[in-house]
Design a protein around this motif. Structure first.
Motif, PDB file in Angstrom:
ATOM      1  N   ASP A   1       0.832  -1.206   0.000  1.00 28.56           N
ATOM      2  CA  ASP A   1       0.000   0.000   0.000  1.00 28.56           C
ATOM      3  C   ASP A   1       0.871   1.261   0.000  1.00 28.56           C
ATOM      4  OD1 ASP A   1      -2.620   1.436   0.380  1.00 28.56           O
ATOM      5  OD2 ASP A   1      -1.632   2.043   2.232  1.00 28.56           O
ATOM      6  N   CYS A   2       1.940   1.246   0.776  1.00 28.17           N
ATOM      7  CA  CYS A   2       2.779   2.441   0.896  1.00 28.17           C
ATOM      8  C   CYS A   2       3.587   2.721  -0.366  1.00 28.17           C
ATOM      9  CB  CYS A   2       3.722   2.302   2.088  1.00 28.17           C
ATOM     10  SG  CYS A   2       2.890   2.495   3.691  1.00 28.17           S
ATOM     11  N   TYR A   3       3.963   1.683  -1.095  1.00 28.04           N
ATOM     12  CA  TYR A   3       4.815   1.885  -2.262  1.00 28.04           C
ATOM     13  C   TYR A   3       4.070   1.832  -3.598  1.00 28.04           C
ATOM     14  CZ  TYR A   3       9.056   1.766   0.544  1.00 28.04           C
ATOM     15  OH  TYR A   3      10.048   2.074   1.449  1.00 28.04           O
ATOM     16  N   HIS A   4       2.804   1.437  -3.577  1.00 27.23           N
ATOM     17  CA  HIS A   4       2.074   1.245  -4.836  1.00 27.23           C
ATOM     18  C   HIS A   4       2.013   2.532  -5.655  1.00 27.23           C
ATOM     19  CE1 HIS A   4      -0.950  -0.825  -7.411  1.00 27.23           C
ATOM     20  NE2 HIS A   4      -1.292   0.430  -7.660  1.00 27.23           N
ATOM     21  N   GLU A   5       1.643   3.646  -5.034  1.00 26.57           N
ATOM     22  CA  GLU A   5       1.483   4.895  -5.769  1.00 26.57           C
ATOM     23  C   GLU A   5       2.786   5.307  -6.445  1.00 26.57           C
ATOM     24  OE1 GLU A   5       0.209   9.594  -5.110  1.00 26.57           O
ATOM     25  OE2 GLU A   5       0.438   8.269  -3.390  1.00 26.57           O
ATOM     26  N   MET A   6       3.886   5.233  -5.722  1.00 28.14           N
ATOM     27  CA  MET A   6       5.167   5.619  -6.286  1.00 28.14           C
ATOM     28  C   MET A   6       5.582   4.684  -7.409  1.00 28.14           C
ATOM     29  SD  MET A   6       8.920   6.019  -4.478  1.00 28.14           S
ATOM     30  CE  MET A   6       9.143   4.242  -4.287  1.00 28.14           C
ATOM     31  N   ARG A   7       5.437   3.380  -7.206  1.00 25.65           N
ATOM     32  CA  ARG A   7       5.854   2.423  -8.215  1.00 25.65           C
ATOM     33  C   ARG A   7       5.018   2.568  -9.485  1.00 25.65           C
ATOM     34  NH1 ARG A   7       9.287  -1.595  -6.283  1.00 25.65           N
ATOM     35  NH2 ARG A   7       8.636  -3.034  -7.925  1.00 25.65           N
ATOM     36  N   GLU A   8       3.730   2.863  -9.326  1.00 22.83           N
ATOM     37  CA  GLU A   8       2.889   3.071 -10.503  1.00 22.83           C
ATOM     38  C   GLU A   8       3.268   4.364 -11.228  1.00 22.83           C
ATOM     39  OE1 GLU A   8      -1.791   2.763 -11.808  1.00 22.83           O
ATOM     40  OE2 GLU A   8      -1.319   3.225  -9.728  1.00 22.83           O
ATOM     41  N   ALA A   9       3.494   5.439 -10.461  1.00 22.42           N
ATOM     42  CA  ALA A   9       3.863   6.721 -11.068  1.00 22.42           C
ATOM     43  C   ALA A   9       5.173   6.621 -11.826  1.00 22.42           C
ATOM     44  CB  ALA A   9       3.963   7.796  -9.989  1.00 22.42           C
ATOM     45  N   LEU A  10       6.100   5.824 -11.302  1.00 22.61           N
ATOM     46  CA  LEU A  10       7.416   5.691 -11.917  1.00 22.61           C
ATOM     47  C   LEU A  10       7.518   4.481 -12.837  1.00 22.61           C
ATOM     48  CD1 LEU A  10       9.641   6.594  -8.832  1.00 22.61           C
ATOM     49  CD2 LEU A  10       8.899   8.083 -10.697  1.00 22.61           C
ATOM     50  N   ASN A  11       6.406   3.804 -13.040  1.00 29.56           N
ATOM     51  CA  ASN A  11       6.352   2.638 -13.929  1.00 29.56           C
ATOM     52  C   ASN A  11       7.349   1.556 -13.512  1.00 29.56           C
ATOM     53  OD1 ASN A  11       5.362   1.139 -16.122  1.00 29.56           O
ATOM     54  ND2 ASN A  11       6.958   1.885 -17.490  1.00 29.56           N
ATOM     55  N   ILE A  12       7.364   1.280 -12.207  1.00 29.18           N
ATOM     56  CA  ILE A  12       8.204   0.200 -11.679  1.00 29.18           C
ATOM     57  C   ILE A  12       7.299  -1.005 -11.439  1.00 29.18           C
ATOM     58  CG2 ILE A  12       9.806  -0.497  -9.877  1.00 29.18           C
ATOM     59  CD1 ILE A  12      10.190   2.479  -9.225  1.00 29.18           C
ATOM     60  N   LYS A  13       7.497  -2.043 -12.198  1.00 28.51           N
ATOM     61  CA  LYS A  13       6.627  -3.214 -12.077  1.00 28.51           C
ATOM     62  C   LYS A  13       7.353  -4.332 -11.355  1.00 28.51           C
ATOM     63  CE  LYS A  13       4.007  -2.015 -16.228  1.00 28.51           C
ATOM     64  NZ  LYS A  13       3.591  -2.422 -17.576  1.00 28.51           N
ATOM     65  N   PRO A  14       6.593  -5.148 -10.577  1.00 25.77           N
ATOM     66  CA  PRO A  14       5.153  -5.036 -10.314  1.00 25.77           C
ATOM     67  C   PRO A  14       4.863  -3.864  -9.376  1.00 25.77           C
ATOM     68  CG  PRO A  14       6.085  -6.761  -8.952  1.00 25.77           C
ATOM     69  CD  PRO A  14       7.194  -6.284  -9.847  1.00 25.77           C
ATOM     70  N   TYR A  15       3.689  -3.264  -9.521  1.00 25.08           N
ATOM     71  CA  TYR A  15       3.331  -2.126  -8.678  1.00 25.08           C
ATOM     72  C   TYR A  15       3.206  -2.542  -7.218  1.00 25.08           C
ATOM     73  CZ  TYR A  15       2.210   0.038 -13.188  1.00 25.08           C
ATOM     74  OH  TYR A  15       2.262   0.523 -14.468  1.00 25.08           O
ATOM     75  N   ASP A  16       2.717  -3.756  -6.977  1.00 25.97           N
ATOM     76  CA  ASP A  16       2.731  -4.332  -5.630  1.00 25.97           C
ATOM     77  C   ASP A  16       3.968  -5.207  -5.527  1.00 25.97           C
ATOM     78  OD1 ASP A  16       0.359  -3.123  -4.800  1.00 25.97           O
ATOM     79  OD2 ASP A  16      -0.874  -4.751  -5.577  1.00 25.97           O
TER      80      ASP A  16
END
Length: 289
Positions: free
Chosen positions: A182-197
């Protein structure tokens, strides 16, 4: 040899250099066709540099803005006699440093798989593969670099924490997984780092998370932090408890309990809120991560 910001006086020399570079690569420079943006460099690019030696352009690199957090690396070309002497790295580093200093969070690029030397340079610098992000039919390699800082604890804070964390316990595994993702999902999605979770399965916990400490409230994990040698890592706070000062208190606890004279952490440039927290509590940016 001097790396300078492009100006209109360099236009004819830039066109000569680019024409020769493109010919060497087996393609045509079309400044009044598909490369017409070379006629509007100041409007098209955030910054365009030329490597100049005695009024002759010997190399180029540029940065183009894609959105509020993303820039694209463009026009990285170098005169063939200069290759293998670190000039390509210097050009790339100048562009990436500009992106970092101007508040961008990631750099993307497209290339072609037969440009082996360029691809080696990008990977050596830290770029990683991503999915296609544009409609360039000539490109089949797409990469990105997430911009991040190393921060060091330079100005000690004279305050004790008001919280006490405990070592991670296996019974909190599922709740920690939910918290972390939950804490890292937004950042990973914004920066296109997969998997988002990031935590996909229980193998993440095979090490036992011996460096992780958690702050609990009944069955809830309020937040957690990892202490890894001299580094404070993965300081996160449950969204239910954010805005109440827990992030700062967990940081103070980490500073009091880490077993190192030198204390550092690494933070993504995207995470402006975390950077602000660290700067207000004794940390300074000392370099790139």
């Amino acid at each position: 040899m001097e790396l300078v910001k492009y100006n209109g006086n360099l236009k004819s020399e830039l066109f000569r250099f680019t024409t020769e570079c493109f010919a060497e690569l087996g393609k045509s420079f079309e400044p009044y066709g598909r490369h017409s943006f070379y006629n509007e460099i100041d409007n098209y690019f955030e910054r365009f540099w030329c490597l100049v030696d005695e009024d002759k352009v010997k190399g180029t690199v540029a940065i183009a803005r894609l959105d509020d957090i993303t820039v694209e690396l463009k026009a990285l070309y170098l005169d063939s006699p200069l290759r293998g002497f670190g000039w390509g790295y210097k050009l790339l580093d100048e562009a990436v440093s500009f992106a970092r200093e101007n508040g961008f969070s990631r750099v993307v690029l497209d290339s072609m798989s037969h440009y082996k030397d360029a691809e080696r340079l990008y990977r050596h610098y830290g770029f990683t593969d991503i999915d296609r992000y544009n409609d360039n039919v000539h490109a089949n390699v797409f990469m990105q670099l997430i911009l991040a800082y190393t921060m060091e604890y330079k100005n000690p804070v004279d305050e004790s924490p008001s919280v006490r964390l405990i070592p991670f316990l296996p019974e909190y595994q599922e709740r920690y997984k939910e918290l972390y993702n939950d804490c890292y999902h937004e950042m990973r999605e914004a920066l296109n780092i997969k998997p988002y979770d990031y935590i996909q399965n229980d193998s993440f916990f095979d090490s036992g998370l011996k460096d992780v400490y958690i702050l609990i409230n009944g069955n809830d994990i309020i937040g957690s932090v990892a202490l890894k040698g001299e580094e404070i890592d993965d300081l996160i706070v449950n969204s239910k408890y954010q805005g109440r000062g827990y992030g700062r208190q967990i940081l103070l606890w980490a500073l009091e309990n880490i077993n190192s004279k030198r204390i550092i952490l690494r933070v993504a440039a995207w995470n402006k809120r975390a950077i602000s927290l660290y700067e207000k509590n004794g940390f300074e940016i000392v370099g790139k991560a």
